[in-house]
Scaffold this motif. Sequence first.
Motif: not given
Ligand SMILES: [Mg+2]
Length: 108
Positions: A32, A35, A62, A65
């Motif tokens: 994550e 990302e 994000e 996350d």
């Molecule tokens: Mg994500």
Amino acid sequence: MTLEAYQKEAQKTALYPEAYRLLYPTLGLVGEAGELANKVKKVLRDQGGNLTEEVREALVAELGDVLWYVAQVATDLGVSLEEVAQKNLAKLRSRQARGQLGGSGDNR
Ligand SMILES: [Mg+2]
């Protein structure tokens, strides 16, 4: 919402097998974070560094996350997010007081 409340609620949505405790959320955290970094990279590449509201919202998602996986790593370590946050700030304040915020090394 407190860190404690978040950690408790996040735990209710953790579905990974017991055998993968710690490993699963650690890998997820790195994924994550990647990302998030990739989306920020694309802001630089495609938008000249200008953050649109749409991209900002995507980055917030994000970051959420990342937070979820941080909470799961903490849970699997048997530590509260509150304790992690307090120890981190204590470390940074100590470095600040000693003029060691810059530089490198985990134990400065
Ligand atoms: Mg994500």
